[in-house]
Scaffold this active site. Sequence first.
Site, PDB file in Angstrom:
ATOM      1  CB  SER A 288      41.829  45.989  29.108  1.00 48.68           C
ATOM      2  OG  SER A 288      42.560  46.899  29.934  1.00 48.68           O
TER       3      SER A 288
ATOM      4  CG  ASP B 269      44.388  39.047  37.285  1.00 52.51           C
ATOM      5  OD1 ASP B 269      44.075  38.771  36.118  1.00 52.51           O
ATOM      6  OD2 ASP B 269      44.339  40.202  37.753  1.00 52.51           O
TER       7      ASP B 269
END
Length: 332
Positions: free
Chosen positions: A138, A255
């Site tokens: 983010s 991830d």
Amino acid sequence: MKRIATLTMNPAIDVAYEADRVFHTHKIRARQEHYDPGGGGINVARVIARLGGTARAHYLAGGATGATLDSLLDLHQMVRSRIPIQGNTRISTAVYERETGKEFRFVPRGPVVTEQEWQACLDHLDGIECDYLVASGSLPPGVPDDFYSRLQTKTRARGIEFILDSSGAALQQGLAAGGILLVKPSLGELQQLVGRSLADRSDIATAASDIVHKDQAQYVAVTMGHEGGLLAQRSGVLWLPAVPVEAKSAVGAGDSFLAAMTFALACGRDPMDAFRYGIAAGAAAVLTPGTDLCHRDEVERLYVLVDPGETLAEASTNMAAHSSRAAEAQRA
């Protein structure tokens, strides 16, 4: 292997605990306290190192918690470049409730980053040397929504392949620049991007293919949790089922997926094979408790178990129709 760099605009110190039961008001006695350096790009760099590669992690950090993040990165012996800010690096917390097997996650927004600081970040990235730049995570408060778009314009001019994993306006604006090598939205992020619910694989495939057709990204890998994943590219769409595993924590699965797929691409592997490797890494990550990420031996073990999946003919037909209409429009 091609050179990889990662960028984390909003890193975190990831803290994990276990508790017998989570309830309000009273003190909750926790055990198994664990700390890790976290944030999308940092996690990607950590996994690439575990898989046998190297990635330099570029990240913003500040305050007393920023110094702690640096020390955690040193413990992991990561190749890194810190971009200093004044605000305190955030702390994210995951609590595993032993009684129910549920996990509770608390994720702050992060520090406010000034214009001078995010401009300094862009200047810093102007000088990096790599073949792939993975921007993951983010944007913290204060950073404009089009930051990744600005960064993509700069990297493309230098011949660096750009890989993006974000959400909301940051993802939407990042795609607007076009020319991204790989974008990895989760199903929820893709639905937020298109502004509607995607009811089945065909809908998901069409939405992902639209991104490819608009030349916003060459590959779109949609992660769908226990439903597997979907890869859209010019030649069509591939769906792979999830590897059946007993999930201990969802932290870092996305991830791990992105890191493994990027690592495989950097090693010259076929995109579909790299996608399979990513699916295996995502599954390996959920096997690890708390804030831990995937491990190479588990990735390799699960990779051979990844089902070949299926090509979605309907989505491929839709993709061909889009391309045909685009060609007709250009001739007109």
